[in-house]
Write an enzyme that holds these catalytic residues in place. Sequence first.
Site: not given
Ligand code: PNS
Length: 161
Positions: A18, A42
């Site tokens: 990251h 999670k």
């Molecule tokens: O580190 P991760 O868990 O893979 O990150 C996932 C993340 C935070 C990028 C994703 O879950 C996200 O953007 N969540 C917010 C909700 C959203 O906007 N989803 C996209 C449209 S369905």
Amino acid sequence: MERTAIIPGSFDPITNGHLDVIFRSSKLFDKVYVAVLSNSAKSPLFSLEERVELIKRVTGNFENVYVESFSGLLVDFARKKNASFIIKGLRAVSDFEYECQMALANKNLAEDVETLFMTSSPTYSYLSSSIVKELAKHNAPLENLVPDEIVQDIYNKYKNV
Ligand code: PNS
């Protein structure tokens, strides 16, 4: 016009993979927001506040990097910050399918926000927060996988388990 990018994720905890993407992005954009998801389905090892604090601790030297939590839709957070770019790290082809789906969903919600994929540095191509947690649980070394400043915080989580 200022170019602002968002790097979203769960960061449970932040890894050197990251950090590599954050560092490289900080060279390309005027402002970079690391956006820590607060309402993940999670159940995280680190609380939201802890995850934000760990990232702030290891990005303190990057002048144009800001760390914030967000809930709800990522594109809404991007709009709030006037950010036109979402940066996602890609480690392997296996990441691509899910990331592509997310990028298209976000594009459908916000035409003006572009998702850009940044290839992981080869050293970190296998690395994930889950691998780090698995290793820490078994007291294996974490050197070079996460920043030195947070190694003890991770071990501490498993001390009395
Ligand atoms: O580190 P991760 O868990 O893979 O990150 C996932 C993340 C935070 C990028 C994703 O879950 C996200 O953007 N969540 C917010 C909700 C959203 O906007 N989803 C996209 C449209 S369905």
